[in-house]
Design an enzyme around this catalytic site. Structure first.
Site, PDB file in Angstrom:
ATOM      1  N   SER A  44       0.875  -1.172   0.000  1.00 17.13           N
ATOM      2  CA  SER A  44       0.000   0.000   0.000  1.00 17.13           C
ATOM      3  C   SER A  44       0.913   1.222   0.000  1.00 17.13           C
ATOM      4  O   SER A  44       1.783   1.350   0.876  1.00 17.13           O
ATOM      5  CB  SER A  44      -0.893  -0.018   1.241  1.00 17.13           C
ATOM      6  OG  SER A  44      -1.865   0.989   1.141  1.00 17.13           O
ATOM      7  N   GLU A  45       0.747   2.112  -0.974  1.00 18.77           N
ATOM      8  CA  GLU A  45       1.802   3.094  -1.240  1.00 18.77           C
ATOM      9  C   GLU A  45       1.965   4.173  -0.175  1.00 18.77           C
ATOM     10  O   GLU A  45       2.910   4.938  -0.225  1.00 18.77           O
ATOM     11  CB  GLU A  45       1.626   3.715  -2.633  1.00 18.77           C
ATOM     12  CG  GLU A  45       0.358   4.510  -2.855  1.00 18.77           C
ATOM     13  CD  GLU A  45      -0.757   3.684  -3.480  1.00 18.77           C
ATOM     14  OE1 GLU A  45      -0.763   2.442  -3.302  1.00 18.77           O
ATOM     15  OE2 GLU A  45      -1.636   4.284  -4.138  1.00 18.77           O
ATOM     16  N   ASN A  46       1.054   4.216   0.801  1.00 19.53           N
ATOM     17  CA  ASN A  46       1.277   5.147   1.904  1.00 19.53           C
ATOM     18  C   ASN A  46       2.343   4.640   2.870  1.00 19.53           C
ATOM     19  O   ASN A  46       2.718   5.332   3.805  1.00 19.53           O
ATOM     20  CB  ASN A  46      -0.028   5.432   2.657  1.00 19.53           C
ATOM     21  CG  ASN A  46      -0.682   4.195   3.196  1.00 19.53           C
ATOM     22  OD1 ASN A  46      -0.792   3.188   2.504  1.00 19.53           O
ATOM     23  ND2 ASN A  46      -1.103   4.238   4.435  1.00 19.53           N
ATOM     24  N   SER A  63       8.556   3.872   0.158  1.00 21.85           N
ATOM     25  CA  SER A  63       7.485   3.178  -0.542  1.00 21.85           C
ATOM     26  C   SER A  63       7.593   3.380  -2.051  1.00 21.85           C
ATOM     27  O   SER A  63       7.437   2.438  -2.833  1.00 21.85           O
ATOM     28  CB  SER A  63       6.133   3.701  -0.044  1.00 21.85           C
ATOM     29  OG  SER A  63       5.088   3.028  -0.672  1.00 21.85           O
TER      30      SER A  63
END
Lengths: 232, 218
Positions: B46-48, B88
Protein backbone atom coordinates in the site's frame (compact mmCIF):
# COMPACT_ATOMS: atom_id res chain seq x y z
CA UNK A 1 18.97 21.85 29.99
CA UNK A 2 21.49 21.29 27.28
CA UNK A 3 21.75 23.07 23.97
CA UNK A 4 20.20 20.07 22.29
CA UNK A 5 16.91 20.41 24.15
CA UNK A 6 14.31 21.15 21.47
CA UNK A 7 11.22 21.23 23.68
CA UNK A 8 8.95 24.27 23.57
CA UNK A 9 5.95 24.66 25.82
CA UNK A 10 3.34 26.50 23.79
CA UNK A 11 1.99 26.29 20.26
CA UNK A 12 2.61 30.06 19.94
CA UNK A 13 6.29 29.38 20.54
CA UNK A 14 6.23 26.35 18.24
CA UNK A 15 5.07 28.33 15.21
CA UNK A 16 6.71 31.69 16.06
CA UNK A 17 8.19 33.34 12.99
CA UNK A 18 5.64 32.07 10.51
CA UNK A 19 4.88 34.95 8.16
CA UNK A 20 2.63 35.72 5.21
CA UNK A 21 3.84 34.28 1.92
CA UNK A 22 5.94 31.50 3.45
CA UNK A 23 6.18 27.90 2.24
CA UNK A 24 5.21 25.20 4.74
CA UNK A 25 5.90 21.51 4.19
CA UNK A 26 3.51 19.25 6.09
CA UNK A 27 3.68 15.55 6.91
CA UNK A 28 0.63 13.29 6.81
CA UNK A 29 -1.36 11.10 4.43
CA UNK A 30 -5.05 11.86 4.36
CA UNK A 31 -5.79 12.57 8.02
CA UNK A 32 -3.26 9.99 9.21
CA UNK A 33 -0.16 11.36 10.92
CA UNK A 34 -1.03 15.01 10.40
CA UNK A 35 0.30 17.72 12.73
CA UNK A 36 -3.23 18.73 13.65
CA UNK A 37 -2.40 21.11 16.47
CA UNK A 38 0.32 22.93 14.53
CA UNK A 39 -2.20 23.40 11.71
CA UNK A 40 -4.74 24.71 14.23
CA UNK A 41 -2.11 27.17 15.47
CA UNK A 42 -1.56 28.37 11.89
CA UNK A 43 -5.28 29.01 11.61
CA UNK A 44 -5.22 30.93 14.88
CA UNK A 45 -2.32 33.07 13.65
CA UNK A 46 -4.22 33.93 10.46
CA UNK A 47 -1.08 33.89 8.33
CA UNK A 48 -1.97 34.44 4.66
CA UNK A 49 -0.69 33.66 1.16
CA UNK A 50 0.86 30.40 2.28
CA UNK A 51 2.22 27.78 -0.07
CA UNK A 52 1.57 24.38 1.47
CA UNK A 53 3.41 21.28 0.32
CA UNK A 54 1.47 18.25 1.54
CA UNK A 55 0.16 15.07 -0.06
CA UNK A 56 -3.44 16.09 0.69
CA UNK A 57 -5.30 19.12 1.98
CA UNK A 58 -7.25 17.56 4.84
CA UNK A 59 -11.04 17.50 4.72
CA UNK A 60 -13.66 20.17 5.24
CA UNK A 61 -13.28 21.30 8.84
CA UNK A 62 -10.22 19.24 9.79
CA UNK A 63 -6.52 19.11 9.06
CA UNK A 64 -5.20 21.51 6.44
CA UNK A 65 -8.81 21.99 5.28
CA UNK A 66 -9.32 24.52 8.10
CA UNK A 67 -6.75 26.87 6.55
CA UNK A 68 -9.04 27.26 3.54
CA UNK A 69 -11.87 28.66 5.66
CA UNK A 70 -10.17 32.06 6.00
CA UNK A 71 -8.40 31.79 2.62
CA UNK A 72 -4.93 31.47 4.13
CA UNK A 73 -3.61 29.23 1.38
CA UNK A 74 -2.41 30.67 -1.92
CA UNK A 75 -1.07 27.47 -3.39
CA UNK A 76 -1.12 23.74 -2.63
CA UNK A 77 1.47 21.27 -3.90
CA UNK A 78 -0.26 17.90 -3.52
CA UNK A 79 -0.87 14.56 -5.21
CA UNK A 80 -4.55 14.18 -4.31
CA UNK A 81 -7.05 16.80 -3.20
CA UNK A 82 -10.33 14.98 -3.78
CA UNK A 83 -11.64 14.85 -0.21
CA UNK A 84 -12.37 18.50 0.22
CA UNK A 85 -15.40 20.39 -1.16
CA UNK A 86 -14.19 23.83 -0.08
CA UNK A 87 -10.89 23.15 -1.84
CA UNK A 88 -12.70 22.37 -5.11
CA UNK A 89 -14.87 25.45 -4.73
CA UNK A 90 -11.87 27.78 -4.28
CA UNK A 91 -9.91 26.04 -7.02
CA UNK A 92 -12.72 26.33 -9.57
CA UNK A 93 -13.23 29.99 -8.57
CA UNK A 94 -9.55 30.66 -9.29
CA UNK A 95 -8.88 31.68 -5.67
CA UNK A 96 -6.49 28.84 -5.03
CA UNK A 97 -3.66 27.45 -7.09
CA UNK A 98 -2.79 23.77 -7.11
CA UNK A 99 0.31 22.04 -8.42
CA UNK A 100 -0.69 18.40 -8.79
CA UNK A 101 2.43 16.35 -8.19
CA UNK A 102 2.74 12.55 -8.35
CA UNK A 103 2.90 11.09 -4.87
CA UNK A 104 6.30 9.45 -5.25
CA UNK A 105 7.73 12.55 -6.88
CA UNK A 106 6.38 14.64 -4.01
CA UNK A 107 8.04 12.39 -1.44
CA UNK A 108 11.30 12.48 -3.36
CA UNK A 109 11.15 16.27 -3.77
CA UNK A 110 11.03 16.58 0.02
CA UNK A 111 13.71 13.96 0.55
CA UNK A 112 16.02 15.56 -2.00
CA UNK A 113 15.31 19.04 -0.63
CA UNK A 114 16.33 17.97 2.84
CA UNK A 115 19.39 16.14 1.51
CA UNK A 116 20.79 19.09 -0.43
CA UNK A 117 19.98 17.67 -3.87
CA UNK A 118 18.47 20.43 -6.03
CA UNK A 119 16.83 18.19 -8.64
CA UNK A 120 16.51 14.62 -9.84
CA UNK A 121 15.31 12.67 -12.88
CA UNK A 122 12.31 10.35 -12.80
CA UNK A 123 10.29 8.44 -15.39
CA UNK A 124 7.14 9.29 -13.42
CA UNK A 125 5.03 11.74 -15.39
CA UNK A 126 6.97 11.54 -18.65
CA UNK A 127 4.56 12.15 -21.55
CA UNK A 128 1.85 13.51 -19.20
CA UNK A 129 0.78 17.04 -18.21
CA UNK A 130 3.22 16.81 -15.27
CA UNK A 131 6.14 16.91 -17.72
CA UNK A 132 5.14 20.21 -19.31
CA UNK A 133 8.02 22.70 -19.25
CA UNK A 134 10.42 20.22 -17.65
CA UNK A 135 13.74 19.07 -19.02
CA UNK A 136 13.71 15.56 -20.53
CA UNK A 137 16.79 13.37 -20.67
CA UNK A 138 17.34 9.87 -21.89
CA UNK A 139 19.19 7.37 -19.74
CA UNK A 140 19.71 3.80 -20.98
CA UNK A 141 17.09 4.21 -23.66
CA UNK A 142 14.33 5.53 -21.43
CA UNK A 143 13.04 9.09 -21.04
CA UNK A 144 13.07 10.84 -17.68
CA UNK A 145 11.92 14.29 -16.59
CA UNK A 146 13.79 16.60 -14.25
CA UNK A 147 11.99 17.41 -11.03
CA UNK A 148 13.27 20.11 -8.69
CA UNK A 149 13.42 19.42 -4.99
CA UNK A 150 11.51 21.41 -2.41
CA UNK A 151 12.33 23.03 0.90
CA UNK A 152 10.10 24.98 3.24
CA UNK A 153 10.45 28.00 5.49
CA UNK A 154 8.73 25.72 7.98
CA UNK A 155 8.17 21.98 8.12
CA UNK A 156 5.38 20.71 10.38
CA UNK A 157 5.57 17.10 11.47
CA UNK A 158 3.60 14.66 13.59
CA UNK A 159 5.61 12.05 15.48
CA UNK A 160 4.69 9.47 18.09
CA UNK A 161 7.52 9.53 20.62
CA UNK A 162 10.53 11.75 20.83
CA UNK A 163 13.27 12.47 23.32
CA UNK A 164 14.11 16.02 24.33
CA UNK A 165 16.89 16.10 21.75
CA UNK A 166 14.31 15.76 18.99
CA UNK A 167 15.00 12.15 18.03
CA UNK A 168 11.62 11.04 16.71
CA UNK A 169 9.83 7.72 16.21
CA UNK A 170 6.65 7.47 14.16
CA UNK A 171 3.84 5.02 14.76
CA UNK A 172 2.53 2.62 12.09
CA UNK A 173 1.42 4.23 8.83
CA UNK A 174 1.32 7.64 10.51
CA UNK A 175 4.96 7.78 9.38
CA UNK A 176 4.18 8.44 5.66
CA UNK A 177 5.56 11.83 4.55
CA UNK A 178 6.68 12.94 8.02
CA UNK A 179 10.34 11.82 7.92
CA UNK A 180 10.98 13.60 4.60
CA UNK A 181 9.08 16.71 5.68
CA UNK A 182 11.20 16.83 8.83
CA UNK A 183 14.40 17.13 6.81
CA UNK A 184 13.14 19.83 4.45
CA UNK A 185 12.23 22.76 6.71
CA UNK A 186 14.43 25.76 7.54
CA UNK A 187 12.55 25.52 10.82
CA UNK A 188 11.22 22.04 11.55
CA UNK A 189 8.57 21.76 14.22
CA UNK A 190 7.52 18.33 15.48
CA UNK A 191 4.55 17.59 17.69
CA UNK A 192 4.40 14.23 19.44
CA UNK A 193 2.28 12.18 21.81
CA UNK A 194 5.06 11.51 24.30
CA UNK A 195 8.38 13.15 25.17
CA UNK A 196 11.00 11.12 27.04
CA UNK A 197 14.48 11.81 28.34
CA UNK A 198 17.51 11.31 26.07
CA UNK A 199 18.69 7.71 26.35
CA UNK A 200 15.25 6.25 26.77
CA UNK A 201 14.76 5.55 23.06
CA UNK A 202 16.77 2.86 21.29
CA UNK A 203 19.16 4.82 19.01
CA UNK A 204 18.83 2.23 16.25
CA UNK A 205 15.03 2.65 16.16
CA UNK A 206 15.02 6.42 15.57
CA UNK A 207 13.31 7.45 12.32
CA UNK A 208 14.17 11.16 12.41
CA UNK A 209 17.45 12.07 14.10
CA UNK A 210 17.32 15.22 16.23
CA UNK A 211 19.66 17.16 13.93
CA UNK A 212 16.67 17.87 11.68
CA UNK A 213 14.41 19.09 14.48
CA UNK A 214 14.33 22.68 15.73
CA UNK A 215 11.27 22.69 17.99
CA UNK A 216 9.47 19.86 19.73
CA UNK A 217 6.11 20.10 21.46
CA UNK A 218 3.90 17.66 23.36
CA UNK A 219 0.34 17.56 22.05
CA UNK A 220 -2.95 15.77 22.42
CA UNK A 221 -4.55 14.50 19.25
CA UNK A 222 -8.04 13.85 17.97
CA UNK A 223 -6.75 11.51 15.21
CA UNK A 224 -9.86 11.64 13.11
CA UNK A 225 -10.43 8.62 10.82
CA UNK A 226 -11.34 9.31 7.20
CA UNK A 227 -12.63 5.88 6.12
CA UNK A 228 -13.63 3.71 9.06
CA UNK A 229 -13.74 0.21 7.60
CA UNK A 230 -14.22 -2.94 9.64
CA UNK A 231 -14.21 -6.64 8.95
CA UNK A 232 -17.67 -8.20 8.66
CA UNK B 1 -22.75 -11.55 -19.97
CA UNK B 2 -20.28 -8.82 -19.12
CA UNK B 3 -18.04 -9.70 -16.20
CA UNK B 4 -19.13 -8.60 -12.74
CA UNK B 5 -16.71 -6.70 -10.50
CA UNK B 6 -16.04 -9.95 -8.67
CA UNK B 7 -15.36 -11.87 -11.89
CA UNK B 8 -12.89 -9.20 -12.98
CA UNK B 9 -11.11 -9.62 -9.65
CA UNK B 10 -11.16 -13.43 -9.99
CA UNK B 11 -9.66 -13.22 -13.48
CA UNK B 12 -6.90 -10.85 -12.30
CA UNK B 13 -6.15 -13.16 -9.39
CA UNK B 14 -5.24 -15.90 -11.90
CA UNK B 15 -2.20 -13.77 -12.80
CA UNK B 16 -0.86 -13.94 -9.25
CA UNK B 17 2.15 -16.07 -8.46
CA UNK B 18 3.44 -17.39 -5.17
CA UNK B 19 5.79 -14.87 -3.60
CA UNK B 20 4.50 -11.86 -5.54
CA UNK B 21 4.57 -8.36 -4.08
CA UNK B 22 1.43 -6.70 -5.46
CA UNK B 23 0.03 -3.18 -5.45
CA UNK B 24 -3.75 -3.03 -5.84
CA UNK B 25 -5.40 0.25 -6.79
CA UNK B 26 -8.63 1.61 -5.36
CA UNK B 27 -11.95 0.08 -6.51
CA UNK B 28 -12.15 -3.24 -8.35
CA UNK B 29 -8.39 -3.96 -8.01
CA UNK B 30 -8.81 -4.00 -4.21
CA UNK B 31 -11.20 -6.97 -4.59
CA UNK B 32 -8.39 -9.11 -6.02
CA UNK B 33 -7.17 -9.60 -2.45
CA UNK B 34 -10.29 -11.71 -1.80
CA UNK B 35 -9.38 -14.24 -4.48
CA UNK B 36 -5.76 -15.13 -3.77
CA UNK B 37 -5.63 -18.88 -4.54
CA UNK B 38 -5.41 -21.22 -1.58
CA UNK B 39 -1.87 -22.10 -0.58
CA UNK B 40 -0.39 -19.11 -2.42
CA UNK B 41 1.35 -16.31 -0.56
CA UNK B 42 1.27 -12.77 -1.90
CA UNK B 43 2.13 -9.58 -0.06
CA UNK B 44 0.10 -6.47 -0.72
CA UNK B 45 1.90 -3.13 -0.95
CA UNK B 46 0.00 0.00 0.00
CA UNK B 47 1.80 3.09 -1.24
CA UNK B 48 1.28 5.15 1.90
CA UNK B 49 3.99 2.97 3.44
CA UNK B 50 2.83 -0.57 4.21
CA UNK B 51 4.12 -3.82 2.74
CA UNK B 52 2.01 -6.71 3.98
CA UNK B 53 -1.48 -5.27 4.19
CA UNK B 54 -3.85 -7.41 6.22
CA UNK B 55 -7.65 -7.50 6.35
CA UNK B 56 -9.83 -4.69 7.66
CA UNK B 57 -9.74 -4.49 11.46
CA UNK B 58 -12.42 -5.65 13.81
CA UNK B 59 -14.15 -2.88 15.77
CA UNK B 60 -11.66 -3.45 18.64
CA UNK B 61 -8.62 -3.32 16.39
CA UNK B 62 -9.38 0.00 14.66
CA UNK B 63 -6.37 2.27 14.87
CA UNK B 64 -6.26 5.76 13.31
CA UNK B 65 -2.52 5.32 12.70
CA UNK B 66 -3.08 2.23 10.57
CA UNK B 67 -4.57 2.97 7.16
CA UNK B 68 -4.13 1.97 3.52
CA UNK B 69 -3.68 4.16 0.44
CA UNK B 70 -7.47 4.44 0.16
CA UNK B 71 -7.42 5.98 3.66
CA UNK B 72 -9.34 2.96 4.99
CA UNK B 73 -8.47 1.49 8.35
CA UNK B 74 -6.53 -1.75 7.86
CA UNK B 75 -4.35 -4.19 9.77
CA UNK B 76 -0.81 -5.38 9.10
CA UNK B 77 -0.35 -8.97 7.98
CA UNK B 78 2.16 -11.25 9.68
CA UNK B 79 5.59 -10.30 8.38
CA UNK B 80 4.57 -6.80 7.33
CA UNK B 81 6.87 -3.80 7.28
CA UNK B 82 6.03 -0.11 7.56
CA UNK B 83 8.10 2.73 6.14
CA UNK B 84 8.05 6.27 4.78
CA UNK B 85 6.47 7.46 1.54
CA UNK B 86 9.93 7.97 0.00
CA UNK B 87 10.85 4.35 0.76
CA UNK B 88 7.48 3.18 -0.54
CA UNK B 89 7.96 4.88 -3.88
CA UNK B 90 11.55 3.71 -4.10
CA UNK B 91 10.05 0.21 -4.16
CA UNK B 92 7.52 1.22 -6.78
CA UNK B 93 9.73 3.39 -8.97
CA UNK B 94 12.63 1.01 -8.63
CA UNK B 95 10.62 -1.82 -10.17
CA UNK B 96 10.54 -4.01 -7.07
CA UNK B 97 6.78 -4.59 -7.12
CA UNK B 98 5.88 -7.70 -9.16
CA UNK B 99 2.35 -6.76 -10.20
CA UNK B 100 0.35 -3.56 -10.22
CA UNK B 101 -3.42 -3.54 -10.81
CA UNK B 102 -5.22 -0.28 -11.36
CA UNK B 103 -8.28 1.22 -13.00
CA UNK B 104 -8.47 3.64 -15.94
CA UNK B 105 -10.83 5.89 -17.90
CA UNK B 106 -9.09 5.18 -21.22
CA UNK B 107 -6.20 3.20 -22.69
CA UNK B 108 -4.89 3.27 -26.23
CA UNK B 109 -3.00 1.14 -28.74
CA UNK B 110 0.31 2.79 -27.81
CA UNK B 111 -0.03 1.61 -24.21
CA UNK B 112 -0.96 5.07 -22.94
CA UNK B 113 -3.28 5.31 -19.94
CA UNK B 114 -5.57 8.11 -18.76
CA UNK B 115 -6.94 7.59 -15.28
CA UNK B 116 -6.72 10.71 -13.13
CA UNK B 117 -8.32 13.74 -14.66
CA UNK B 118 -11.37 14.81 -16.65
CA UNK B 119 -10.70 18.49 -17.40
CA UNK B 120 -13.47 20.70 -16.06
CA UNK B 121 -15.08 17.83 -14.18
CA UNK B 122 -12.68 15.80 -12.10
CA UNK B 123 -9.48 17.36 -10.83
CA UNK B 124 -8.71 15.38 -7.73
CA UNK B 125 -5.16 14.44 -8.62
CA UNK B 126 -3.11 11.44 -9.61
CA UNK B 127 -2.06 10.26 -6.16
CA UNK B 128 0.47 7.49 -6.71
CA UNK B 129 -0.87 6.30 -10.08
CA UNK B 130 1.76 8.04 -12.22
CA UNK B 131 4.59 6.52 -10.18
CA UNK B 132 2.94 3.10 -10.27
CA UNK B 133 2.54 2.99 -14.05
CA UNK B 134 6.03 4.41 -14.63
CA UNK B 135 7.71 2.03 -12.21
CA UNK B 136 6.03 -1.30 -12.82
CA UNK B 137 6.77 -3.66 -15.65
CA UNK B 138 3.81 -5.91 -15.02
CA UNK B 139 0.61 -3.86 -14.94
CA UNK B 140 -2.98 -5.00 -15.40
CA UNK B 141 -5.53 -2.29 -16.09
CA UNK B 142 -9.10 -3.13 -15.09
CA UNK B 143 -11.86 -1.05 -16.63
CA UNK B 144 -15.18 -1.11 -18.43
CA UNK B 145 -14.79 -1.67 -22.17
CA UNK B 146 -17.19 1.11 -23.17
CA UNK B 147 -19.17 3.89 -21.51
CA UNK B 148 -22.83 3.54 -20.60
CA UNK B 149 -23.61 5.09 -23.97
CA UNK B 150 -21.51 2.47 -25.75
CA UNK B 151 -18.51 4.70 -26.49
CA UNK B 152 -15.29 2.74 -26.55
CA UNK B 153 -12.62 3.36 -23.90
CA UNK B 154 -10.03 1.33 -25.82
CA UNK B 155 -8.82 3.93 -28.25
CA UNK B 156 -6.44 4.80 -31.06
CA UNK B 157 -5.33 7.72 -28.91
CA UNK B 158 -6.40 8.68 -25.39
CA UNK B 159 -8.45 11.88 -25.32
CA UNK B 160 -7.95 12.65 -21.61
CA UNK B 161 -4.71 13.83 -19.94
CA UNK B 162 -2.34 10.88 -19.60
CA UNK B 163 -1.29 9.19 -16.39
CA UNK B 164 1.52 7.41 -18.21
CA UNK B 165 2.86 7.03 -21.73
CA UNK B 166 3.60 3.71 -23.40
CA UNK B 167 3.47 1.69 -20.18
CA UNK B 168 0.39 -0.56 -20.45
CA UNK B 169 0.54 -4.05 -21.94
CA UNK B 170 -2.43 -5.86 -20.32
CA UNK B 171 -6.05 -4.75 -20.13
CA UNK B 172 -8.94 -6.61 -18.55
CA UNK B 173 -12.34 -5.16 -19.28
CA UNK B 174 -15.82 -6.38 -18.44
CA UNK B 175 -15.91 -7.90 -21.95
CA UNK B 176 -12.43 -9.17 -22.68
CA UNK B 177 -8.81 -9.68 -21.76
CA UNK B 178 -6.49 -7.97 -24.24
CA UNK B 179 -2.79 -7.33 -24.62
CA UNK B 180 -1.21 -4.33 -26.30
CA UNK B 181 1.58 -4.98 -28.76
CA UNK B 182 3.02 -3.09 -31.75
CA UNK B 183 0.29 -0.47 -31.85
CA UNK B 184 -2.73 -2.74 -31.52
CA UNK B 185 -4.96 -4.48 -29.01
CA UNK B 186 -4.78 -8.24 -29.31
CA UNK B 187 -7.93 -10.02 -28.20
CA UNK B 188 -6.84 -12.88 -25.94
CA UNK B 189 -10.00 -13.95 -24.10
CA UNK B 190 -13.64 -12.97 -24.06
CA UNK B 191 -16.14 -12.88 -21.22
CA UNK B 192 -18.59 -15.80 -21.14
CA UNK B 193 -21.36 -15.27 -23.68
CA UNK B 194 -19.79 -12.14 -25.20
CA UNK B 195 -19.31 -12.38 -28.95
CA UNK B 196 -16.19 -11.36 -30.81
CA UNK B 197 -18.43 -9.07 -32.88
CA UNK B 198 -19.53 -7.14 -29.80
CA UNK B 199 -15.93 -6.66 -28.73
CA UNK B 200 -14.96 -5.49 -32.22
CA UNK B 201 -17.88 -3.03 -32.21
CA UNK B 202 -16.86 -1.61 -28.83
CA UNK B 203 -13.13 -1.31 -29.52
CA UNK B 204 -12.24 1.94 -31.30
CA UNK B 205 -8.47 1.32 -31.45
CA UNK B 206 -6.91 -1.19 -33.85
CA UNK B 207 -7.85 -4.71 -32.74
CA UNK B 208 -6.26 -7.95 -33.80
CA UNK B 209 -8.58 -10.95 -33.46
CA UNK B 210 -6.92 -14.37 -33.57
CA UNK B 211 -8.78 -17.27 -35.18
CA UNK B 212 -9.69 -18.69 -31.83
CA UNK B 213 -10.61 -16.47 -28.88
CA UNK B 214 -11.29 -18.62 -25.81
CA UNK B 215 -14.11 -17.82 -23.43
CA UNK B 216 -13.15 -17.19 -19.83
CA UNK B 217 -14.36 -19.91 -17.47
CA UNK B 218 -15.57 -19.13 -13.95
Amino acid sequence: MSGFDKVVHSYEEAMAGLEDGMTVIAGGFGLCGIPENLIAQMKKMGTKDLTIVSNNCGVDGFGLGILLEDRQVKKMVSSYVGENALFMEQLLAGELEVELTPQGTLAEKMRAGGAGIPAFFTATGYGTPVAEGKEVREFNGRNYIMEESVTGDFAIVKGWKADRYGNVIYRHTAQNFNPMAATAGKITVVEVEEIVEPGELDPSQIHTPGIYVDRLILGTFEKRIEQRTVRK
Amino acid sequence: MALTREQIAIRVARELQDGYYVNLGIGIPTLVANYVPEGMEVMLQSENGLLGMGPFPTEDQIDADMINAGKQTVTAATGASIFSSAESFAMIRGGHVDLTVLGAFEVDVEGNIASYMIPGKLIKGMGGAMDLVAGADNIIVTMTHASKHGESKLLTKCSLPLTGAGCIKKVLTDLAYLEIEDGAFILKERAPGISVEEIIAKTEGKLIVPDHVPEMVF
